[in-house]
Design a protein around this motif. Structure first.
Motif, short mmCIF file in Angstrom:
data_model
loop_
_atom_site.label_atom_id
_atom_site.label_comp_id
_atom_site.label_asym_id
_atom_site.label_seq_id
_atom_site.Cartn_x
_atom_site.Cartn_y
_atom_site.Cartn_z
N GLY A 179 9.27 -6.98 5.47
CA GLY A 179 10.02 -5.59 5.50
C GLY A 179 9.20 -4.53 5.15
N ARG A 180 7.97 -4.79 4.24
CA ARG A 180 7.38 -3.83 3.50
C ARG A 180 6.10 -3.52 4.37
N VAL A 181 5.76 -2.05 4.68
CA VAL A 181 4.65 -1.97 5.33
C VAL A 181 3.39 -2.04 4.37
N LEU A 182 2.33 -2.74 4.38
CA LEU A 182 1.42 -2.99 3.76
C LEU A 182 -0.01 -2.66 4.32
N THR A 183 -0.94 -1.88 3.53
CA THR A 183 -2.36 -1.49 4.00
C THR A 183 -3.09 -2.73 4.05
N ARG A 184 -4.26 -2.61 4.68
CA ARG A 184 -5.22 -3.69 4.72
C ARG A 184 -5.66 -3.93 3.46
#
Length: 239
Positions: A179-184
């Protein structure tokens, strides 16, 4: 007990240098000078010894090259197919690295390299391998997707999904943060324990492989979604 590594490298001078350097850190290295010998060692180490904990694999080898060796390692039966593979690439073409990751390498290191960086990458891969024996929330379930962190296995609708050790850790990292947007950079730092170089896009290759293993339609993913300009998000629920 020290870890046992297998180095498949035709440059005998480099192999000796690496072996001596790693020995100073308690790592034992068996050396094979070509792919066929390396594969034979993996399938039956002398004296019935257990398989190595990690393979250092050169891309440019006489006979069968490192890419083919990697393919055959991933096709071996049982635990041997899941041995972490660190590929050494002498070529400057990034496509060589991309192809290596696509066929199952866990990490790569271009030549020439600093021995300290090689050691750091080896230790990171070994830590991830050993993490499978540590207590954790045993099984994570998301619909038909099941991730067993103790056994380090993934299944979809009861069918085993084949992932490399590194890809398994990437999937766990994403699932733990569902559910969390993570960067590369956040994803790679969580797995590797170091910042991702700005030019490094190997994460995209691995995500493609994970999707191919767990998604019904990898080209139209429902579980691991791309957030344009940002990174990825692991969806809690599927449509």
């Amino acid at each position: 007990m020290s870890s046992q590594l297998l180095m498949i490298e035709d440059d005998l001078r480099l192999a000796q240098m690496v072996s001596e350097y790693l020995a100073q850190s308690g790592l034992r290295v068996a050396h094979m000078a070509d792919g066929e010998s390396g594969l034979a060692h993996l399938q039956g180490p002398e004296g019935g010894a257990p398989p190595p904990d990690l393979v250092i694999l050169d891309l440019m080898l006489p006979g069968i090259d490192g890419l083919e060796v990697c393919r055959r390692i991933r096709a071996l039966p049982g635990a041997a197919a899941r041995i972490p593979v660190l590929m050494l690439t002498a070529k400057g073409d990034p496509m060589d690295r991309v192809i290596g990751l696509e066929i199952g390498a866990d990490d790569y290191l271009p030549k020439p390299f600093e021995p300290r960086e090689l050691l750091a990458r080896i230790r990171a891969l070994l830590r991830r391998r050993e993490a499978g024996s540590q207590p954790a929330a045993n099984v994570m379930r998301f619909g038909q997707l099941e991730i067993d962190r103790d056994a380090r296995t993934v299944s979809v609708a009861g069918q085993a999904a084949e992932l490399t050790s590194y890809q398994f850790d990437l999937l766990v990292t994403m699932a733990e943060r569902a559910g969390r947007v993570l960067t590369r950079e956040q994803i790679m730092e969580a797995v590797r324990g170091r910042e991702l170089e700005a030019f490094d896009r190997s994460i995209d290759v691995h995500m493609g492989r994970i999707r191919a293993a767990i998604e019904a339609d990898p080209k139209n993913p429902k579980r691991i979604l791309t957030v344009r300009g940002v990174g990825y998000v692991f969806a809690r629920q599927q449509d």
